[in-house]
Design a protein around this motif. Sequence first.
Motif, short mmCIF file in Angstrom:
data_model
loop_
_atom_site.label_atom_id
_atom_site.label_comp_id
_atom_site.label_asym_id
_atom_site.label_seq_id
_atom_site.Cartn_x
_atom_site.Cartn_y
_atom_site.Cartn_z
N HIS A 48 -9.30 -2.77 -6.22
CA HIS A 48 -8.56 -1.51 -6.24
C HIS A 48 -7.23 -1.57 -5.50
O HIS A 48 -6.52 -0.57 -5.42
CB HIS A 48 -9.45 -0.40 -5.68
CG HIS A 48 -10.67 -0.19 -6.51
ND1 HIS A 48 -11.93 -0.54 -6.08
CD2 HIS A 48 -10.81 0.29 -7.77
CE1 HIS A 48 -12.80 -0.27 -7.04
NE2 HIS A 48 -12.15 0.23 -8.08
N LYS A 49 -6.92 -2.74 -4.94
CA LYS A 49 -5.63 -2.97 -4.26
C LYS A 49 -5.37 -1.97 -3.14
O LYS A 49 -4.27 -1.45 -2.99
CB LYS A 49 -4.46 -2.93 -5.27
CG LYS A 49 -4.66 -3.81 -6.48
CD LYS A 49 -4.69 -5.27 -6.11
CE LYS A 49 -4.73 -6.12 -7.37
NZ LYS A 49 -5.64 -7.22 -7.32
N LYS A 50 -6.41 -1.74 -2.32
CA LYS A 50 -6.30 -0.82 -1.19
C LYS A 50 -7.00 -1.45 0.01
O LYS A 50 -7.90 -2.27 -0.14
CB LYS A 50 -7.03 0.49 -1.49
CG LYS A 50 -6.46 1.32 -2.57
CD LYS A 50 -7.31 2.57 -2.70
CE LYS A 50 -6.79 3.49 -3.77
NZ LYS A 50 -7.61 4.71 -3.85
N PHE B 203 0.79 -1.23 0.00
CA PHE B 203 0.00 0.00 0.00
C PHE B 203 0.82 1.28 0.00
O PHE B 203 0.27 2.37 -0.10
CB PHE B 203 -0.97 0.00 1.18
CG PHE B 203 -1.81 -1.25 1.24
CD1 PHE B 203 -2.56 -1.65 0.15
CD2 PHE B 203 -1.85 -2.02 2.39
CE1 PHE B 203 -3.34 -2.81 0.20
CE2 PHE B 203 -2.63 -3.17 2.45
CZ PHE B 203 -3.37 -3.56 1.35
N VAL C 39 -9.29 -6.15 2.54
CA VAL C 39 -8.62 -5.48 1.43
C VAL C 39 -9.52 -5.53 0.21
O VAL C 39 -10.11 -6.56 -0.09
CB VAL C 39 -7.27 -6.17 1.11
CG1 VAL C 39 -6.60 -5.57 -0.12
CG2 VAL C 39 -6.33 -6.10 2.31
N GLU D 70 -9.75 2.59 3.22
CA GLU D 70 -9.27 3.67 2.34
C GLU D 70 -10.07 3.69 1.05
O GLU D 70 -10.33 4.75 0.50
CB GLU D 70 -7.79 3.51 2.03
CG GLU D 70 -6.89 3.86 3.18
CD GLU D 70 -5.42 3.76 2.81
OE1 GLU D 70 -5.09 3.51 1.63
OE2 GLU D 70 -4.60 3.94 3.71
N CYS D 71 -10.42 2.54 0.53
CA CYS D 71 -11.12 2.45 -0.74
C CYS D 71 -12.59 2.84 -0.56
O CYS D 71 -13.07 3.73 -1.23
CB CYS D 71 -11.01 1.03 -1.30
SG CYS D 71 -11.70 0.87 -2.95
#
Length: 58
Positions: free
Chosen positions: A41-43, A10, A37, A47-48
């Motif tokens: 969106h690989k977050k 991240f 996770v 956070e996403c």
Amino acid sequence: MDEAEYERRFGSKPEQDDLLRVNCDRAGTLGHSLCGVCEEHKKPRFECGCSAKRERAS
């Protein structure tokens, strides 16, 4: 996930309860919608915040 993997994936060091939230074994359940996770969106979910389908580990 440990601190090193979090930073690698991240791009920042985890703060406060970030590691607990991405490693939560209740991710996707009531009260835990922002845990885990977002693989799309690989977050971290917190956070996403997107509504991409949440997959639960079997």
